[in-house]
Design a protein around this motif. Sequence first.
Motif, mmCIF file in Angstrom:
data_model
loop_
_atom_site.group_PDB
_atom_site.id
_atom_site.type_symbol
_atom_site.label_atom_id
_atom_site.label_comp_id
_atom_site.label_asym_id
_atom_site.label_seq_id
_atom_site.Cartn_x
_atom_site.Cartn_y
_atom_site.Cartn_z
ATOM 1 N N UNK A 1 -77.858 12.723 65.411
ATOM 2 C CA UNK A 1 -76.650 12.908 66.202
ATOM 3 C C UNK A 1 -76.704 12.054 67.473
ATOM 4 N N UNK A 2 -75.602 12.026 68.238
ATOM 5 C CA UNK A 2 -75.516 11.200 69.425
ATOM 6 C C UNK A 2 -76.631 11.554 70.403
ATOM 7 N N UNK A 3 -77.429 10.513 70.774
ATOM 8 C CA UNK A 3 -78.510 10.693 71.724
ATOM 9 C C UNK A 3 -79.422 11.857 71.346
ATOM 10 N N UNK A 4 -79.762 11.955 70.074
ATOM 11 C CA UNK A 4 -80.594 13.072 69.608
ATOM 12 C C UNK A 4 -81.889 13.125 70.395
ATOM 13 N N UNK A 5 -82.124 14.213 71.141
ATOM 14 C CA UNK A 5 -83.274 14.278 72.022
ATOM 15 C C UNK A 5 -84.533 14.716 71.299
ATOM 16 N N UNK A 6 -85.401 13.767 70.978
ATOM 17 C CA UNK A 6 -86.673 14.118 70.367
ATOM 18 C C UNK A 6 -86.706 14.107 68.861
ATOM 19 N N UNK A 7 -85.749 13.448 68.202
ATOM 20 C CA UNK A 7 -85.727 13.460 66.738
ATOM 21 C C UNK A 7 -86.960 12.773 66.152
ATOM 22 N N UNK A 8 -87.343 11.632 66.701
ATOM 23 C CA UNK A 8 -88.523 10.925 66.197
ATOM 24 C C UNK A 8 -89.788 11.723 66.488
ATOM 25 N N UNK A 9 -89.845 12.337 67.671
ATOM 26 C CA UNK A 9 -90.985 13.180 68.017
ATOM 27 C C UNK A 9 -91.116 14.330 67.034
ATOM 28 N N UNK A 10 -89.984 14.954 66.697
ATOM 29 C CA UNK A 10 -90.015 16.056 65.737
ATOM 30 C C UNK A 10 -90.455 15.567 64.364
ATOM 31 N N UNK A 11 -89.904 14.452 63.907
ATOM 32 C CA UNK A 11 -90.282 13.934 62.597
ATOM 33 C C UNK A 11 -91.768 13.652 62.497
ATOM 34 N N UNK A 12 -92.327 13.036 63.537
ATOM 35 C CA UNK A 12 -93.755 12.736 63.534
ATOM 36 C C UNK A 12 -94.571 14.022 63.613
ATOM 37 N N UNK A 13 -94.097 14.974 64.431
ATOM 38 C CA UNK A 13 -94.797 16.240 64.530
ATOM 39 C C UNK A 13 -94.821 16.988 63.209
ATOM 40 N N UNK A 14 -93.686 17.011 62.506
ATOM 41 C CA UNK A 14 -93.642 17.665 61.203
ATOM 42 C C UNK A 14 -94.603 17.006 60.218
ATOM 43 N N UNK A 15 -94.645 15.679 60.223
ATOM 44 C CA UNK A 15 -95.547 14.966 59.311
ATOM 45 C C UNK A 15 -97.004 15.277 59.615
ATOM 46 N N UNK A 16 -97.331 15.411 60.893
ATOM 47 C CA UNK A 16 -98.713 15.686 61.287
ATOM 48 C C UNK A 16 -99.109 17.132 61.057
ATOM 49 N N UNK A 195 -96.305 13.802 74.832
ATOM 50 C CA UNK A 195 -97.118 12.638 75.176
ATOM 51 C C UNK A 195 -98.011 12.202 74.035
ATOM 52 N N UNK A 196 -98.586 13.169 73.313
ATOM 53 C CA UNK A 196 -99.425 12.851 72.156
ATOM 54 C C UNK A 196 -98.596 12.182 71.063
ATOM 55 N N UNK A 197 -97.400 12.731 70.799
ATOM 56 C CA UNK A 197 -96.577 12.236 69.695
ATOM 57 C C UNK A 197 -95.795 10.974 70.038
ATOM 58 N N UNK A 198 -95.880 10.530 71.277
ATOM 59 C CA UNK A 198 -95.320 9.227 71.647
ATOM 60 C C UNK A 198 -96.432 8.225 71.969
#
Length: 247
Positions: A1-16, A195-198
């Motif tokens: 969605x527009x300016x999704x806050x933390x979508x990539x962080x969430x995706x990486x967190x879910x994968x980990x 910070x870890x997930x970025x």
Amino acid sequence: MKNAPGATTLGLGLAALWPEKALLVECDPEGGDLAARFGHHPQPGLTGLAAVARAEGARVDLGDHVQRLGVGASVVLAPPGDAAAAAVQTLAYAGTEVLRRAAENDAVIVDVGRLVRGGPGLRLAAVADHVVVVAGAQLSDALQVQARLRWLRPELSGRLWLVRSGDDGYDAAELGRVLGVPVLGEMPTGRLVAGVLTGRLQVPNWRRLKLARAMRDMALTLVTAQPASMLPPVPAAEQLVPVEVRS
């Protein structure tokens, strides 16, 4: 969605944090950040996967294009700049069957970035078992999601979820009720885990912290959730109204 806050962080967190084997495919046309953040070269990655998928179709082995990041996640990395958009476009039209086949054995998490009508991210989301929308909880954020749900819902074959990001605004239950979307979970502010997930911090016990625990709970919910075909009809969403702020 527009300016999704933390979508990539969430995706990486879910994968980990996924309870079983999982991998993340970085398919944000405006992305391509993870390689630089974690000190990796973007190849092997999305560019090679897209090229082989276009030439060979579903016979491609997704594992040949995966790299392992320091947070414990397996990722198909996107290149920076316009190359990411080109690779995502190719994969959306030539590689969805590759993702489907890989998902028969392992969880495949695809970060599509901002969902745009007619965009390649929507085409990828349309074939997913679950689609997770990350949104802030302010009125402006909720209105952006509500406006897009009208055309997003009919495009999806899988189950739609909402993740509330941030600590202010509508609470999760209210946001889910007015939008008519079940809330998968909340992403509270967590500077250490973020910070870890970025790639900016190394925190040995990050998996025990609040934000990581929230992500793990979301992963468990997705693993055990019923498919969309077994769910009752979605109730009509309510009209959003401003949140009253009192001093």
